[in-house]
Design an enzyme around this catalytic site. Structure first.
Site, PDB file in Angstrom:
ATOM      1  N   LYS A  39      13.405  60.679 124.032  1.00 57.74           N
ATOM      2  CA  LYS A  39      14.455  60.779 125.021  1.00 57.74           C
ATOM      3  C   LYS A  39      13.906  61.395 126.307  1.00 57.74           C
ATOM      4  CE  LYS A  39      18.141  59.253 122.818  1.00 57.74           C
ATOM      5  NZ  LYS A  39      19.036  58.200 123.334  1.00 57.74           N
ATOM      6  N   LYS A  82      23.333  47.494 118.449  1.00 55.49           N
ATOM      7  CA  LYS A  82      23.930  48.412 117.484  1.00 55.49           C
ATOM      8  C   LYS A  82      25.087  47.699 116.806  1.00 55.49           C
ATOM      9  CE  LYS A  82      22.750  52.769 119.807  1.00 55.49           C
ATOM     10  NZ  LYS A  82      21.803  52.275 120.815  1.00 55.49           N
TER      11      LYS A  82
END
Length: 337
Positions: free
Chosen positions: A109, A218
Site C-alpha cells: 500500500k 472483486k
C-alpha cells in the site's frame, strides 16, 4: 436470480466484528454479515460508507453464492495469493510478511494520507529487500495520486521492478492519461484498474478506453461469480482476483471466482485473512506455501457468537440488508441478471 424472503435471509444472518492485526484502510476492525445459505455460507460486507445501490451488488453476490444450486463450484486445488502490506513503518515489515507464508508476490500500500513518497519508497524497498529479487511486487495507491504525482512516484518506484501499479489515480480518464505519459517517459510500470471497475457504472470503460493493462476484480462488489467472469472475459485483459478485507468466508467466495476464470491471471489478492486477528471459520484461509485451498470452509458457530457485534450495530446492518434486499426485489439496483 431467485431471492430468499427477507425474513428468511435475516434469520440466517450473523453480524460480527473482526479485529485486525494492524490498522488497514483507516479501520482497526471489520464488520461483516455472515449468511448461512441453503447451499453454502456466504458473506455480505460492503464498507460502511457505501450507499445502498452499491451495497446491493454485494448482497446479490452473497445470495448467488449462498443459495444458487446451479453455480459451479471447485473443491479441489489451490490458488496462489499475494501478501498484502499495509502502509506501515519499515520496522513493522518483518511482522507483516511473517503472516503470509511462502507468498511469491506482495502488494504494498502506498499514497497513504499523511505519509510521503519517501515513506512509500522506503516501504517498497524494504519489501524487495526481504523477499528478494525474484519476488513480484505490486503497489496499490487506491486512487490517491494525481497524474503528475503518479508520474513522480512511479519514476521513483520503478527501479524496484513493479509487476503493476494498482489504481494509481482516481478516474478512468486519469488512468488513460497516465498510461500514455508513462509510455512517453519510458517508465515501464503497467497500470491496473480496481476502483475504476468495481465502483463504475460501466466496468468495461477502462478496457474500451485503453486505460489499464490489468483488471482487478472483486467478487462481492461486482455482483457475484458469474458477472465478474463476464466482465473479465469482455475486458480481454489479464486479471487479478482480489478481496475487500473479507472474512475467510468471503475469501472462499473470491477463490471460486479465481478458479472460474479462463483468462490469464496474476496471483490473487486473497491472502488478507492474515490481516485478521480473529476469523469465523475453523481453519482461516491464511496462505500456506503461498496458496489457499479451494475446499469449502467450515464456519465456527462458537466464533459467530463470540464475535457478535453490539446490538446497535446488529440493527444497523439488518436495516441495511432490508434496504438492499428491497432494491434487488424491485429491480432498481444496477445489477444485471
Amino acid at each position: 436470480m431467485q431471492l430468499p424472503e427477507i425474513d428468511e435471509l435475516l434469520d440466517r444472518t450473523h453480524i460480527v466484528t473482526l479485529p485486525l492485526v494492524t490498522r488497514f484502510r483507516g479501520v482497526d476492525a471489520r464488520e461483516v454479515a455472515i449468511i448461512r445459505g441453503t447451499v453454502a455460507w456466504s458473506e455480505f460486507s460492503p464498507f460502511l460508507e457505501y450507499g445502498d445501490t452499491e451495497a446491493a451488488n454485494w448482497l446479490r453476490a452473497a445470495i448467488e453464492f449462498g443459495f444458487d444450486e446451479t453455480l459451479e463450484r471447485h473443491a479441489d486445488g489451490e490458488i496462489w495469493v499475494n501478501a498484502t502490506v499495509p502502509a506501515v513503518e519499515v520496522s513493522a515489515l518483518d511482522g507483516v510478511l511473517a503472516r503470509f507464508d511462502g507468498c511469491r508476490t506482495a502488494k504494498v500500500k502506498v499514497a497513504e494520507r499523511g505519509q510521503t513518497l519517501a515513506d512509500d519508497v522506503a516501504r517498497v524497498a524494504g519489501v524487495r529487500e526481504r523477499l528478494g529479487a525474484d519476488a513480484r511486487l505490486r503497489i496499490d495507491a487506491n486512487g490517491g495520486w494525481s497524474v503528475d504525482e503518479a508520474i513522480t512516484a512511479l519514476r521513483a518506484l520503478a527501479r524496484f521492478g513493479l509487476e503493476y501499479a494498482e489504481q494509481p489515480c482516481a478516474t478512468t480518464a486519469e488512468l488513460g492519461e497516465l498510461r500514455r505519459r508513462l509510455r512517453d517517459a519510458g517508465i515501464e510500470v503497467p497500470v491496473a484498474a480496481d476502483e475504476s471497475i468495481r465502483k463504475a457504472e460501466d466496468p468495461l470503460e477502462v478496457a474500451r478506453l485503453g486505460a489499464a493493462d490489468v483488471v482487478v476484480v472483486k467478487m462481492q462488489p461486482l455482483g457475484g461469480v458469474r458477472r465478474a467472469v463476464d466482465i473479465v472475459e469482455s475486458a480481454g485483459l489479464p486479471a487479478t482476483v482480489s478481496s475487500a478485507l473479507d472474512s475467510s468466508v468471503g475469501i472462499a467466495m473470491g477463490a471460486q471466482l479465481a478458479a472460474a476464470l479462463s483468462a490469464p491471471r496474476h496471483d490473487a489478492g486473497l491472502g488478507t485473512a492474515s490481516l485478521l486477528a480473529e476469523d469465523v471459520v475453523i481453519e482461516p484461509l491464511r496462505p500456506r506455501a503461498g496458496r489457499i485451498p479451494l475446499a469449502p470452509v467450515t464456519v465456527d458457530e462458537a466464533a459467530l457468537e463470540r464475535l457478535a457485534s453490539p446490538a446497535e450495530r446488529q440493527e444497523w446492518w439488518r436495516e441495511r440488508l432490508r434496504r438492499c434486499h428491497a432494491l434487488l426485489a424491485g429491480g432498481s439496483a444496477q445489477i444485471p441478471e
